[in-house]
Design a protein around this motif. Structure first.
Motif: not given
Length: 242
Positions: A72-76, A146-148
């Motif tokens: 549901s979220a992506v962290f860059i 989430s995915v990093g």
């Protein structure tokens, strides 16, 4: 971001690599290998260089992968490497990064789910299968659902962020986000520990595609890349059919 000890070591790169900083070239990267099942996420899977292709040390991995819910979220993030690397050298850099994350940081494996280099090549990071929701070690308190994605390099203020890098990050984000997620929207997440800006159990609101600094007291992913996150969101949105 990687440890200061490793960053200092990387500064000893041959001078021939460092002079490329102001005039980057695009050497042929390793052949991308797409693995895993086609996800039902609303965007096609991009080409991904597998762990086998960049020769990850599977014997170094301390525990088998675990999985979380739909992304549901992506962290860059950015990795902290010097920017003057040749893209052909990225596999070697990733092996050093994996060793740092395991032997210095004490993690089970490389923390990021994916790494994108300045040529736009996408690499599989943490083990477990690119087509699955692998629980990463990239954003303390918010690794669930989430995915990093890490940009290989250092993107502080004034650094020009390569267009290919932005496009590569957008491709991964568009694909990994669950069907129905809006790359330009907001998401509510609950912190799982006290090692971020939010106490354990506290609800936080983030952009669906956020920077590491949104959840932690850190400069990551650097001012220059953080300012380009709107372009990542727009690029991801264009790739999705929802």
């Amino acid at each position: 971001m990687w440890s200061r000890r490793l960053a200092l070591g990387a500064m000893a790169l041959p001078l021939a690599l460092l002079v490329l900083r102001d005039a980057p070239v695009r050497p042929d990267p390793p052949e991308p290998v797409a693995i895993g099942p086609a996800p039902q996420h609303g965007a096609p899977q991009p080409a991904i260089v597998s762990r086998a292709a960049w020769r990850a040390d599977e014997g170094m991995v301390r525990q088998r992968a675990t999985y979380t819910g739909p992304v549901s979220a992506v962290f860059i993030h950015h990795t902290g490497h010097p920017n003057g690397y040749a893209c052909a050298d990225v596999p070697e850099m990733l092996r050093a990064l994996q060793a740092d994350h395991v032997r210095v940081q004490g993690w089970d494996d490389i923390g990021y789910n994916f790494v994108v280099d300045r040529c736009g090549t996408i690499y599989e990071g943490r083990a477990g299968g690119v087509g699955r929701a692998v629980h990463g070690a990239h954003t303390k308190g918010f690794n669930d659902d989430s995915v990093g994605i890490a940009a290989l390099g250092t993107f502080g203020s004034g650094v020009k962020v390569p267009r290919a890098l932005i496009e590569g990050i957008a491709k991964v984000a568009a694909w990994k986000l669950r069907y129905g997620a809006d790359p330009r929207g907001m998401v509510r997440l609950v912190s799982t520990n006290d090692e971020s800006k939010y106490d354990k159990g506290e609800t936080a609101h983030f952009h669906v595609i956020s920077g590491h600094r949104d959840s932690h007291q850190t400069s990551c992913p650097g001012d220059a890349l953080y300012q380009r996150l709107p372009a990542v969101r727009e690029g991801a949105d264009r790739l999705r059919d929802r």
